[in-house]
Scaffold this motif. Structure first.
Motif, mmCIF file in Angstrom:
data_model
loop_
_atom_site.group_PDB
_atom_site.id
_atom_site.type_symbol
_atom_site.label_atom_id
_atom_site.label_comp_id
_atom_site.label_asym_id
_atom_site.label_seq_id
_atom_site.Cartn_x
_atom_site.Cartn_y
_atom_site.Cartn_z
ATOM 1 N N MET A 1 0.852 -1.183 0.000
ATOM 2 C CA MET A 1 0.000 0.000 0.000
ATOM 3 C C MET A 1 0.889 1.235 0.000
ATOM 4 S SD MET A 1 -2.790 0.965 2.841
ATOM 5 C CE MET A 1 -4.424 0.596 2.288
ATOM 6 N N ASN A 2 0.410 2.294 -0.575
ATOM 7 C CA ASN A 2 1.177 3.532 -0.610
ATOM 8 C C ASN A 2 0.272 4.689 -0.245
ATOM 9 O OD1 ASN A 2 2.331 6.025 -1.596
ATOM 10 N ND2 ASN A 2 3.831 4.751 -2.629
ATOM 11 N N LYS A 3 0.656 5.409 0.776
ATOM 12 C CA LYS A 3 -0.156 6.536 1.243
ATOM 13 C C LYS A 3 0.516 7.884 1.000
ATOM 14 C CE LYS A 3 -4.179 5.803 3.165
ATOM 15 N NZ LYS A 3 -5.341 6.655 2.947
ATOM 16 N N MET B 1 -2.292 -0.156 -4.109
ATOM 17 C CA MET B 1 -2.371 -1.380 -3.309
ATOM 18 C C MET B 1 -1.817 -2.533 -4.124
ATOM 19 S SD MET B 1 -3.178 -2.590 -0.356
ATOM 20 C CE MET B 1 -3.029 -4.289 0.173
ATOM 21 N N GLU B 2 -1.126 -3.427 -3.427
ATOM 22 C CA GLU B 2 -0.419 -4.516 -4.085
ATOM 23 C C GLU B 2 -1.085 -5.869 -3.857
ATOM 24 O OE1 GLU B 2 0.439 -2.881 -1.427
ATOM 25 O OE2 GLU B 2 1.092 -4.242 0.148
ATOM 26 N N TYR B 3 -1.121 -6.652 -4.902
ATOM 27 C CA TYR B 3 -1.547 -8.051 -4.833
ATOM 28 C C TYR B 3 -0.651 -8.855 -5.766
ATOM 29 C CZ TYR B 3 -5.566 -6.205 -2.418
ATOM 30 O OH TYR B 3 -6.350 -5.556 -1.515
ATOM 31 N N SER C 1 5.974 2.317 -9.105
ATOM 32 C CA SER C 1 7.209 1.596 -8.755
ATOM 33 C C SER C 1 7.084 0.948 -7.372
ATOM 34 C CB SER C 1 8.414 2.542 -8.795
ATOM 35 O OG SER C 1 8.317 3.524 -7.771
ATOM 36 N N HIS C 2 6.482 1.642 -6.433
ATOM 37 C CA HIS C 2 6.302 1.108 -5.074
ATOM 38 C C HIS C 2 5.474 -0.184 -5.102
ATOM 39 C CE1 HIS C 2 5.437 1.586 -0.631
ATOM 40 N NE2 HIS C 2 4.414 0.827 -1.000
ATOM 41 N N GLU C 3 4.339 -0.139 -5.798
ATOM 42 C CA GLU C 3 3.463 -1.321 -5.792
ATOM 43 C C GLU C 3 4.116 -2.478 -6.553
ATOM 44 O OE1 GLU C 3 1.343 -0.935 -3.664
ATOM 45 O OE2 GLU C 3 1.021 1.222 -3.638
ATOM 46 N N ILE C 4 4.864 -2.170 -7.593
ATOM 47 C CA ILE C 4 5.566 -3.255 -8.297
ATOM 48 C C ILE C 4 6.713 -3.777 -7.422
ATOM 49 C CG2 ILE C 4 6.926 -3.866 -10.349
ATOM 50 C CD1 ILE C 4 5.108 -2.012 -11.956
ATOM 51 N N GLY C 5 7.341 -2.900 -6.646
ATOM 52 C CA GLY C 5 8.352 -3.352 -5.680
ATOM 53 C C GLY C 5 7.796 -4.395 -4.724
ATOM 54 N N HIS C 6 6.523 -4.255 -4.400
ATOM 55 C CA HIS C 6 5.869 -5.240 -3.519
ATOM 56 C C HIS C 6 5.814 -6.632 -4.153
ATOM 57 C CE1 HIS C 6 4.447 -3.235 0.072
ATOM 58 N NE2 HIS C 6 3.852 -2.264 -0.595
ATOM 59 N N GLN C 7 5.937 -6.705 -5.466
ATOM 60 C CA GLN C 7 5.922 -8.045 -6.077
ATOM 61 C C GLN C 7 7.091 -8.875 -5.544
ATOM 62 O OE1 GLN C 7 3.297 -9.114 -8.063
ATOM 63 N NE2 GLN C 7 2.486 -7.110 -7.463
ATOM 64 N N ASP D 1 7.673 -5.423 4.405
ATOM 65 C CA ASP D 1 7.187 -5.193 3.035
ATOM 66 C C ASP D 1 7.090 -3.707 2.704
ATOM 67 O OD1 ASP D 1 4.823 -5.424 4.792
ATOM 68 O OD2 ASP D 1 3.653 -5.181 2.980
ATOM 69 N N GLU D 2 6.640 -2.866 3.646
ATOM 70 C CA GLU D 2 6.424 -1.469 3.287
ATOM 71 C C GLU D 2 7.726 -0.652 3.198
ATOM 72 O OE1 GLU D 2 4.034 -0.488 1.845
ATOM 73 O OE2 GLU D 2 2.395 -1.778 2.449
ATOM 74 N N SER D 3 8.640 -0.859 4.143
ATOM 75 C CA SER D 3 9.904 -0.117 4.042
ATOM 76 C C SER D 3 10.669 -0.558 2.798
ATOM 77 C CB SER D 3 10.761 -0.346 5.288
ATOM 78 O OG SER D 3 10.099 0.095 6.447
ATOM 79 N N PHE D 4 10.640 -1.863 2.530
ATOM 80 C CA PHE D 4 11.353 -2.363 1.351
ATOM 81 C C PHE D 4 10.702 -1.863 0.055
ATOM 82 C CE2 PHE D 4 14.782 -5.391 2.380
ATOM 83 C CZ PHE D 4 14.700 -5.344 3.758
ATOM 84 N N ALA D 5 9.362 -1.862 0.013
ATOM 85 C CA ALA D 5 8.691 -1.351 -1.189
ATOM 86 C C ALA D 5 8.975 0.140 -1.350
ATOM 87 C CB ALA D 5 7.188 -1.622 -1.124
ATOM 88 N N SER D 6 9.042 0.865 -0.227
ATOM 89 C CA SER D 6 9.363 2.298 -0.314
ATOM 90 C C SER D 6 10.805 2.491 -0.797
ATOM 91 C CB SER D 6 9.153 2.971 1.052
ATOM 92 O OG SER D 6 7.801 2.858 1.442
ATOM 93 N N VAL E 1 7.124 3.743 9.054
ATOM 94 C CA VAL E 1 7.317 2.518 8.265
ATOM 95 C C VAL E 1 7.632 2.832 6.799
ATOM 96 C CG1 VAL E 1 6.184 0.406 7.456
ATOM 97 C CG2 VAL E 1 5.950 1.122 9.829
ATOM 98 N N TYR E 2 7.004 3.881 6.269
ATOM 99 C CA TYR E 2 7.242 4.215 4.864
ATOM 100 C C TYR E 2 8.465 5.133 4.706
ATOM 101 C CZ TYR E 2 2.659 2.272 3.595
ATOM 102 O OH TYR E 2 1.599 1.435 3.389
ATOM 103 N N SER E 3 8.396 6.313 5.359
ATOM 104 C CA SER E 3 9.442 7.308 5.095
ATOM 105 C C SER E 3 10.759 6.951 5.780
ATOM 106 C CB SER E 3 8.974 8.684 5.571
ATOM 107 O OG SER E 3 7.823 9.062 4.876
HETATM 108 ZN ZN LIG Z 1 3.164 -0.473 0.077
#
Ligand SMILES: [Zn+2]
Length: 556
Positions: A1-3, A358-360, A393-399, A416-421, A483-485
């Motif tokens: 997820m990206n906020k 949002m990632e799936y 890019s963030h949501e694809i990073g979640h893949q 997952d969120e820090s790494f996707a960020s 968690v994100y920034s």
């Molecule tokens: Zn995310």
């Protein structure tokens, strides 16, 4: 997820071209000398070469056993995957999704299972408080009907119970499932799709049908995991499975889903699509009778971007093209850095949802920003590119960090969120190699010590530990910022401490070791310290500042 991107995008929309440099954390003011080097070498950064020992232990060559750039990520062996076989029907008049599920699995733990735990997230939409809405939800859901629950070992019926948290469904077993023993569980279900702009919901002609069927929870050392649901954070935690799905929808519905379509049976007013997905943690789909689709390829992966035109066909068409390019760039850059994307499909849905994205598995949803459609062309282009560079890019990073390497998104959301960020930064370096470090996003807030909420969460070191469970953050602001920034900052700073190419290689090793299983943060730290060394002072000072348990690092 990206906020966070919402803040950035809105700032740009209002032509408030804020100084990104002014918002940057102090630790990033120093530009690494190799920042604009486009071609990878095995040279370590200045920081990592502080001692000769580090340069010996943090090598990126295969001589040291680290996987090479662009390495393949092999699927988990078939006999270790669970299997969901689902006959599903989307009822657009009643706004329901339901059908029959046959689930084959085995006890992959060392304990007897005398009960199973399923998660049923759609039932939470019965009460908008559960999912964080207090207004604007036109219709709420009903509790999901789950019937004919059968244990295939004896064809015995199972009587389910629910917790007060209605998403937690318990299935007591007449005969415990022993470690290694196989079982077939079958059930019927019907879940209501709420009319709401969300990752699970119907809005403006688009159905986002995600986290929708009762799914087996993850069994952990503490028993069945059933963390609470959060509208901003996540609690999704499941096992790698194969899926065979027959999905019946109205005949003119355009469907994009996890997995590959391999057949379609048309009738007068409906069609049944046959879909197979290998080695994924979940199955989701989005569909609309109004979807337009642009398509492209990266190596063996076919990418489709779906959008609805509404009143701005040119704007959304342009958005889809930019997102397609960002998707191809993401697969290329992340594939090289972390190991090649192992799937043959990636779907990008542009739809109205509450979060930025949002990632799936195999499918991401990016929010539809209608406000930008009325901006002048230059502003539109800036906004579209900014969202492509950060949200897509963030949501694809979640893949990679959620999909390939799973983790407990409620208990260790940073995994997952820090790494996707952080992948947003990796993407930025890959696409814009000539930028100076000060020109790169993100904006962070970690030095905003005047904020009362922030101060209340700070430790003596002046930071908020990022590796906490979701519920240990006081509120959404603190959660997102930490968690994100800060999580992104931590991984960028780790990269600087270790050296970019070495850090990518370490992450590749972490991905290889944990592909298609659920990792714990100790899995990451073990690989990190094994290859970066335990005497990297810069690295140790980062873990000391950012991590609750000092990242299990040696004493600084
Ligand atoms: Zn995310």
């Amino acid at each position: 997820m990206n906020k966070n991107i919402r803040i950035v995008a809105l700032c740009l929309a209002a032509s408030m071209m804020i100084s990104l440099a002014a918002c940057r954390p102090q630790g990033q003011e120093t530009t690494a000398t190799s920042e604009t080097t486009t071609e990878a070498t095995t040279t370590t950064s200045a920081a990592a070469s502080e001692t000769t020992k580090e340069s010996e232990t943090s090598a990126t060559s295969d001589d040291n056993g680290l996987p090479l750039k662009g390495c393949k990520i092999e699927f988990k062996p078939e006999d270790q995957r669970y299997h969901y076989d689902m006959d599903l029907k989307l009822d657009t008049s009643r706004k329901t999704i339901g059908g029959h599920v046959v689930f084959d699995f085995y006890n992959d733990s060392a304990a007897d299972w005398d009960k199973l735990c399923l998660r049923d997230y759609p039932s939470l939409y019965k009460n908008p408080k559960n999912v964080g809405y207090d207004a604007g939800v036109k219709t709420h859901g009903e509790i999901t009907e789950i019937t004919n629950i059968t244990d295939g070992r004896n064809n015995g019926k199972i009587e389910m119970t629910r917790d007060e948290d209605v998403s937690v469904v318990w299935l007591p077993l007449a005969t415990a499932l022993k470690p290694g023993e196989k079982m077939t569980l079958s059930y019927d279900f019907v879940a209501t799709i709420p009319t709401v702009a969300d990752r699970y919901g119907y809005q403006d002609g688009v159905y986002n049908v995600t986290n929708f069927y009762p799914i087996l929870a993850e069994y952990t050392a503490d028993g069945w995991s059933h963390a609470g649901f959060y509208s901003v954070g996540e609690c999704f935690y499941s096992e790698i499975s194969d899926y065979d799905v027959r999905l019946t929808v109205p005949e003119d519905m355009v469907v994009l889903s996890t997995g590959l379509e391999n057949g379609e049976n048309k009738r007068s007013d409906s069609k049944t699509i046959t879909i197979h997905a290998d080695c994924v943690r979940d199955f989701v789909f989005s569909c609309s009778q109004d979807f337009e689709v642009v398509e492209g390829d990266y190596k063996d992966t076919h990418i489709r971007v779906a959008y609805t035109e509404e009143d701005y066909p040119e704007y959304y068409g342009k958005t889809a093209e930019v997102y397609l390019k960002a998707s191809i760039d993401s697969l290329r850059i992340f594939g090289e850095a972390f190991g090649e994307y192992p799937y043959k499909d990636l779907e990008v849905i542009i739809a109205p949802i509450a979060a930025g994205g949002m990632e799936y598995p195999n499918l991401i949803i990016i929010t539809k920003d209608s406000y930008a459609a009325e901006e002048d062309e230059e502003s539109q282009d800036q906004i579209i590119q900014l969202e492509a560079d950060n949200v897509v890019s963030h949501e694809i990073g979640h893949q990679w960090f959620m999909g390939i390497v799973g983790s407990n998104s409620g208990m260790q959301p940073w995994l997952d969120e820090s790494f996707a960020s952080y992948t947003e930064y990796v993407y930025d370096v890959g696409v814009y190699p000539d930028k100076s470090d000060n020109e790169r996003l993100p904006i962070t807030f970690k030095d905003d010590s005047s904020d009362e909420e922030w101060k209340a969460n700070m430790t003596e070191s002046g930071y908020i530990p990022i590796n906490r469970p979701y519920y240990d953050f006081d509120n959404q602001f603190v959660y997102i910022t930490a968690v994100y920034s800060m999580g992104k900052d931590l991984l960028i700073d780790m990269e600087k401490a270790v050296g970019r190419e070495d850090f990518y290689a370490i992450i590749r090793e972490y991905v290889q070791e944990n592909a298609f299983r659920n990792a714990d943060q100790s899995d990451f730290f073990r690989v990190l310290y094994k290859y970066a060394g335990t005497d990297n002072k810069e690295l140790n000072s980062l873990t000391f500042k950012y991590l609750d348990d000092k990242g299990q690092a040696p004493a600084a």
